[in-house]
Design a protein around this motif. Structure first.
Motif, PDB file in Angstrom:
ATOM      1  N   CYS A 127       0.851  -1.192   0.000  1.00  0.00           N
ATOM      2  CA  CYS A 127       0.000   0.000   0.000  1.00  0.00           C
ATOM      3  C   CYS A 127       0.887   1.242   0.000  1.00  0.00           C
ATOM      4  O   CYS A 127       1.776   1.368   0.845  1.00  0.00           O
ATOM      5  N   CYS A 130      -0.212   3.237   3.641  1.00  0.00           N
ATOM      6  CA  CYS A 130       0.031   2.738   5.002  1.00  0.00           C
ATOM      7  C   CYS A 130       1.060   1.614   5.024  1.00  0.00           C
ATOM      8  O   CYS A 130       1.353   1.071   6.083  1.00  0.00           O
ATOM      9  N   CYS A 146      -6.189  -0.665  -0.934  1.00  0.00           N
ATOM     10  CA  CYS A 146      -5.832  -1.213   0.376  1.00  0.00           C
ATOM     11  C   CYS A 146      -7.059  -1.495   1.246  1.00  0.00           C
ATOM     12  O   CYS A 146      -7.937  -0.644   1.386  1.00  0.00           O
ATOM     13  N   ASN A 148      -7.056  -1.719   4.445  1.00  0.00           N
ATOM     14  CA  ASN A 148      -6.989  -0.937   5.688  1.00  0.00           C
ATOM     15  C   ASN A 148      -7.374   0.514   5.474  1.00  0.00           C
ATOM     16  O   ASN A 148      -8.076   1.103   6.286  1.00  0.00           O
ATOM     17  N   CYS A 149      -6.836   1.129   4.383  1.00  0.00           N
ATOM     18  CA  CYS A 149      -6.917   2.587   4.322  1.00  0.00           C
ATOM     19  C   CYS A 149      -7.409   3.097   2.971  1.00  0.00           C
ATOM     20  O   CYS A 149      -7.525   4.310   2.798  1.00  0.00           O
ATOM     21  N   GLY A 151      -5.793   3.146   0.256  1.00  0.00           N
ATOM     22  CA  GLY A 151      -4.680   3.629  -0.571  1.00  0.00           C
ATOM     23  C   GLY A 151      -4.440   2.729  -1.786  1.00  0.00           C
ATOM     24  O   GLY A 151      -4.964   1.619  -1.866  1.00  0.00           O
TER      25      GLY A 151
END
Ligand code: ADP
Ligand code: ZN
Length: 213
Positions: A127, A130, A146, A148-149, A151
């Motif tokens: 990513c 992050c 991503c 998680n984020c 990205g």
């Protein structure tokens, strides 16, 4: 603790898991350098070219960064996981001085053969925001975005064939000697890096728990 091992052995992923398990900071010199490059700091400007070519950043710079980072309060309470440092005997000697008052508990060598890591490095994706790790085998859930984020998930600039070759050859000549260096000092645990991430994590926890003070 310190995590050693060839590039692409799954060090990053495992260090993130260990830092959550033990609730200690994960200090990755590669992540710190990539952040400096993104932010365009003086360090980032110096490091960018070296990193893109797969070359090591000079020892004095790296030692300064780690010395500063280990001065932060979050490392003194419960310890830390150092990932990507030391990579040379000079760095290991400096680290021994830096940590003289609070010596390392354990140095783990995550052991994966060169033939295996070559394949993993070629498939590695990360990513761009992050630094979460993915691969062609384990992509994010939706496209190359991503989990998680949100990205962009991309191939690292230094995961080109030429840079990979350079990093692996530096590993053999400069970093691999640390395995014997730490073994002589009674700090080394070798952990088999084959298998699923869960299997490897379980081995790491067993090896580390038996050493923790
Ligand atoms: P990898 O994921 O390939 O193990 P890292 O993310 O740890 O690599 O580091 C990326 C790059 O950052 C390295 O190729 C090197 O240029 C630089 N670097 C990181 N840590 C160090 C270090 N301890 N000494 C010198 N250079 C380093
Ligand atoms: Zn992300």
């Amino acid at each position: 603790m310190v995590m050693l091992g060839r590039q692409g052995a799954g060090k990053g992923t495992q260090c993130v898991r260990l830092s959550r398990h033990y609730v200690v900071p994960h200090i990755s010199t590669g992540d710190m350098l990539r952040a400096a490059v993104r932010e365009g700091t003086e360090l980032g400007l110096k490091a960018a070219e070296l990193m893109a070519a797969g070359s090591l950043v000079p020892d004095d710079i790296m030692i300064g960064i780690v010395d500063d980072r280990l001065d932060c309060d979050d490392t003194t309470e419960r310890g830390y996981i150092l990932d990507g440092f030391p990579r040379t005997v000079d760095q290991a000697e400096a680290l021994a001085d830096i940590t003289a008052a609070r010596p390392l508990d354990v140095v783990v060598d995550l052991d994966v053969a060169k033939e295996v890591v070559l394949e993993r490095l070629a498939g590695r994706r990360v990513c761009s925001d992050c630094a979460a790790n993915y691969s062609l085998d384990k992509p994010p859930r939706y496209g190359w975005v991503c989990d998680n984020c949100g990205g962009d998930v991309v191939q690292r600039e230094d995961d080109t064939p030429a840079a990979i070759e350079k990093r692996l050859s530096d590993y053999e000549t400069k970093t691999a000697p640390l395995i014997a260096w730490y073994r002589e000092r009674g700090l080394l645990e070798v952990v088999d890096g084959y298998g699923t991430a869960d299997e490897v994590t379980a081995r790491l926890l067993a090896a580390i728990d038996q050493r923790r003070r």
